[in-house]
Design a protein around this motif. Structure first.
Motif, PDB file in Angstrom:
ATOM      1  N   PRO A 165      -3.610 -20.346  15.616  1.00 12.60           N
ATOM      2  CA  PRO A 165      -2.545 -20.275  16.623  1.00 12.60           C
ATOM      3  C   PRO A 165      -2.661 -21.406  17.635  1.00 12.60           C
ATOM      4  CG  PRO A 165      -3.809 -18.218  16.519  1.00 12.60           C
ATOM      5  CD  PRO A 165      -4.488 -19.214  15.650  1.00 12.60           C
ATOM      6  N   ALA A 166      -1.530 -21.772  18.196  1.00  8.47           N
ATOM      7  CA  ALA A 166      -1.510 -22.809  19.226  1.00  8.47           C
ATOM      8  C   ALA A 166      -2.104 -22.271  20.522  1.00  8.47           C
ATOM      9  CB  ALA A 166      -0.082 -23.272  19.459  1.00  8.47           C
ATOM     10  N   ASN A 167      -2.481 -23.171  21.389  1.00  8.86           N
ATOM     11  CA  ASN A 167      -2.946 -22.798  22.718  1.00  8.86           C
ATOM     12  C   ASN A 167      -1.736 -22.397  23.551  1.00  8.86           C
ATOM     13  OD1 ASN A 167      -5.636 -23.594  22.078  1.00  8.86           O
ATOM     14  ND2 ASN A 167      -5.020 -25.700  22.383  1.00  8.86           N
ATOM     15  N   GLN A 168      -1.851 -21.322  24.323  1.00  3.42           N
ATOM     16  CA  GLN A 168      -0.761 -20.823  25.148  1.00  3.42           C
ATOM     17  C   GLN A 168      -1.049 -21.114  26.615  1.00  3.42           C
ATOM     18  OE1 GLN A 168       2.110 -19.340  23.879  1.00  3.42           O
ATOM     19  NE2 GLN A 168       1.200 -20.112  21.987  1.00  3.42           N
ATOM     20  N   VAL A 169      -0.019 -21.483  27.350  1.00  4.54           N
ATOM     21  CA  VAL A 169      -0.153 -21.821  28.765  1.00  4.54           C
ATOM     22  C   VAL A 169       0.859 -21.002  29.559  1.00  4.54           C
ATOM     23  CG1 VAL A 169       0.032 -23.663  30.494  1.00  4.54           C
ATOM     24  CG2 VAL A 169      -0.812 -24.181  28.193  1.00  4.54           C
ATOM     25  N   MET A 170       0.433 -20.487  30.708  1.00  8.51           N
ATOM     26  CA  MET A 170       1.354 -19.911  31.675  1.00  8.51           C
ATOM     27  C   MET A 170       1.109 -20.633  32.987  1.00  8.51           C
ATOM     28  SD  MET A 170       1.914 -16.140  33.336  1.00  8.51           S
ATOM     29  CE  MET A 170       2.360 -15.373  31.808  1.00  8.51           C
ATOM     30  N   SER A 212       3.627 -23.431  24.609  1.00  6.92           N
ATOM     31  CA  SER A 212       2.528 -23.664  23.677  1.00  6.92           C
ATOM     32  C   SER A 212       2.103 -25.121  23.729  1.00  6.92           C
ATOM     33  CB  SER A 212       2.959 -23.332  22.251  1.00  6.92           C
ATOM     34  OG  SER A 212       3.298 -21.984  22.132  1.00  6.92           O
ATOM     35  N   LEU A 213       0.832 -25.335  23.423  1.00 11.94           N
ATOM     36  CA  LEU A 213       0.285 -26.689  23.289  1.00 11.94           C
ATOM     37  C   LEU A 213      -0.396 -26.798  21.939  1.00 11.94           C
ATOM     38  CD1 LEU A 213      -1.490 -27.236  26.732  1.00 11.94           C
ATOM     39  CD2 LEU A 213       0.636 -28.276  25.976  1.00 11.94           C
ATOM     40  N   SER A 214      -0.297 -27.952  21.309  1.00  7.09           N
ATOM     41  CA  SER A 214      -1.006 -28.149  20.056  1.00  7.09           C
ATOM     42  C   SER A 214      -2.506 -28.183  20.313  1.00  7.09           C
ATOM     43  CB  SER A 214      -0.551 -29.443  19.377  1.00  7.09           C
ATOM     44  OG  SER A 214      -0.935 -30.552  20.153  1.00  7.09           O
ATOM     45  N   LYS A 215      -3.283 -27.951  19.268  1.00 12.45           N
ATOM     46  CA  LYS A 215      -4.737 -27.894  19.431  1.00 12.45           C
ATOM     47  C   LYS A 215      -5.349 -29.252  19.751  1.00 12.45           C
ATOM     48  CE  LYS A 215      -5.718 -28.452  14.554  1.00 12.45           C
ATOM     49  NZ  LYS A 215      -6.469 -27.968  13.426  1.00 12.45           N
ATOM     50  N   ASP A 216      -4.621 -30.342  19.489  1.00 11.20           N
ATOM     51  CA  ASP A 216      -5.171 -31.674  19.734  1.00 11.20           C
ATOM     52  C   ASP A 216      -4.586 -32.357  20.969  1.00 11.20           C
ATOM     53  OD1 ASP A 216      -2.689 -31.917  18.607  1.00 11.20           O
ATOM     54  OD2 ASP A 216      -3.217 -33.566  17.272  1.00 11.20           O
ATOM     55  N   VAL A 217      -3.936 -31.601  21.865  1.00  9.88           N
ATOM     56  CA  VAL A 217      -3.375 -32.188  23.075  1.00  9.88           C
ATOM     57  C   VAL A 217      -4.507 -32.683  23.987  1.00  9.88           C
ATOM     58  CG1 VAL A 217      -3.289 -30.045  24.420  1.00  9.88           C
ATOM     59  CG2 VAL A 217      -1.645 -31.850  24.876  1.00  9.88           C
ATOM     60  N   THR A 218      -4.277 -33.806  24.650  1.00  9.15           N
ATOM     61  CA  THR A 218      -5.287 -34.324  25.574  1.00  9.15           C
ATOM     62  C   THR A 218      -5.034 -33.763  26.973  1.00  9.15           C
ATOM     63  OG1 THR A 218      -3.991 -36.252  26.247  1.00  9.15           O
ATOM     64  CG2 THR A 218      -5.415 -36.495  24.285  1.00  9.15           C
ATOM     65  N   PHE A 219      -6.046 -33.853  27.825  1.00  6.91           N
ATOM     66  CA  PHE A 219      -5.900 -33.388  29.201  1.00  6.91           C
ATOM     67  C   PHE A 219      -4.820 -34.202  29.915  1.00  6.91           C
ATOM     68  CE2 PHE A 219      -7.068 -33.250  33.707  1.00  6.91           C
ATOM     69  CZ  PHE A 219      -6.995 -31.881  33.898  1.00  6.91           C
ATOM     70  N   ALA A 220      -4.744 -35.502  29.630  1.00  2.00           N
ATOM     71  CA  ALA A 220      -3.732 -36.360  30.251  1.00  2.00           C
ATOM     72  C   ALA A 220      -2.321 -35.921  29.852  1.00  2.00           C
ATOM     73  CB  ALA A 220      -3.960 -37.816  29.871  1.00  2.00           C
ATOM     74  N   GLU A 221      -2.115 -35.571  28.578  1.00  2.00           N
ATOM     75  CA  GLU A 221      -0.811 -35.089  28.122  1.00  2.00           C
ATOM     76  C   GLU A 221      -0.455 -33.757  28.776  1.00  2.00           C
ATOM     77  OE1 GLU A 221      -0.824 -37.023  23.645  1.00  2.00           O
ATOM     78  OE2 GLU A 221      -1.846 -35.114  23.997  1.00  2.00           O
ATOM     79  N   PHE A 222      -1.443 -32.877  28.903  1.00  2.00           N
ATOM     80  CA  PHE A 222      -1.245 -31.580  29.554  1.00  2.00           C
ATOM     81  C   PHE A 222      -0.872 -31.786  31.026  1.00  2.00           C
ATOM     82  CE2 PHE A 222      -3.411 -27.875  31.682  1.00  2.00           C
ATOM     83  CZ  PHE A 222      -2.403 -26.961  31.408  1.00  2.00           C
ATOM     84  N   ALA A 223      -1.590 -32.645  31.725  1.00  2.00           N
ATOM     85  CA  ALA A 223      -1.306 -32.921  33.133  1.00  2.00           C
ATOM     86  C   ALA A 223       0.081 -33.542  33.294  1.00  2.00           C
ATOM     87  CB  ALA A 223      -2.378 -33.837  33.712  1.00  2.00           C
ATOM     88  N   PHE A 274      -6.693 -20.101  24.630  1.00  2.00           N
ATOM     89  CA  PHE A 274      -7.013 -20.972  23.510  1.00  2.00           C
ATOM     90  C   PHE A 274      -6.906 -20.199  22.205  1.00  2.00           C
ATOM     91  CE2 PHE A 274      -9.200 -22.715  27.196  1.00  2.00           C
ATOM     92  CZ  PHE A 274      -8.711 -24.001  27.173  1.00  2.00           C
ATOM     93  N   GLY A 275      -6.243 -20.780  21.224  1.00  2.00           N
ATOM     94  CA  GLY A 275      -6.021 -20.127  19.942  1.00  2.00           C
ATOM     95  C   GLY A 275      -7.299 -19.715  19.243  1.00  2.00           C
ATOM     96  N   ALA A 276      -8.301 -20.569  19.232  1.00  2.00           N
ATOM     97  CA  ALA A 276      -9.536 -20.277  18.525  1.00  2.00           C
ATOM     98  C   ALA A 276     -10.436 -19.325  19.310  1.00  2.00           C
ATOM     99  CB  ALA A 276     -10.288 -21.561  18.226  1.00  2.00           C
ATOM    100  N   ALA A 277     -10.505 -19.500  20.617  1.00  2.00           N
ATOM    101  CA  ALA A 277     -11.434 -18.718  21.428  1.00  2.00           C
ATOM    102  C   ALA A 277     -10.920 -17.315  21.712  1.00  2.00           C
ATOM    103  CB  ALA A 277     -11.714 -19.435  22.747  1.00  2.00           C
ATOM    104  N   ARG A 278      -9.593 -17.146  21.737  1.00  2.00           N
ATOM    105  CA  ARG A 278      -8.990 -15.858  22.071  1.00  2.00           C
ATOM    106  C   ARG A 278      -9.483 -15.332  23.413  1.00  2.00           C
ATOM    107  NH1 ARG A 278      -5.647 -15.754  18.195  1.00  2.00           N
ATOM    108  NH2 ARG A 278      -6.217 -15.395  16.063  1.00  2.00           N
ATOM    109  N   GLN A 279      -9.634 -16.238  24.344  1.00  2.00           N
ATOM    110  CA  GLN A 279     -10.120 -15.890  25.674  1.00  2.00           C
ATOM    111  C   GLN A 279      -9.282 -16.630  26.710  1.00  2.00           C
ATOM    112  OE1 GLN A 279     -14.183 -17.019  26.376  1.00  2.00           O
ATOM    113  NE2 GLN A 279     -14.465 -15.368  27.810  1.00  2.00           N
TER     114      GLN A 279
END
Length: 64
Positions: free
Chosen positions: A2-7, A18-29, A50-55
């Motif tokens: 699953p993709a990373n989810q942001v609120m 949603s954010l792809s798993k390979d997004v950089t911090f600069a792209e997110f900012a 985070f999709g993988a961590a589920r946390q």
């Protein structure tokens, strides 16, 4: 995986996306910066799931 989810919580509303798993911090900012142009300033809080961590991780905006 699953993709990373942001609120992002802005003064006028909350946005989820949603954010792809390979997004950089600069792209997110950059995305948060662009969203801030459409809402009342930068977000007051950002929640990441985070999709993988589920946390959920809470990151507070510090005026940077």
């Amino acid at each position: 995986m699953p993709a990373n989810q942001v609120m992002a919580l802005f003064a006028d509303r909350a946005l989820s996306f949603s954010l792809s798993k390979d997004v950089t911090f600069a792209e997110f900012a950059d995305r948060l910066d662009r969203l801030g142009e459409w809402h009342t300033g930068m977000p007051t809080a950002v929640y990441l799931k985070f999709g993988a961590a589920r946390q959920t991780v809470r990151v507070l905006q510090s005026g940077i």
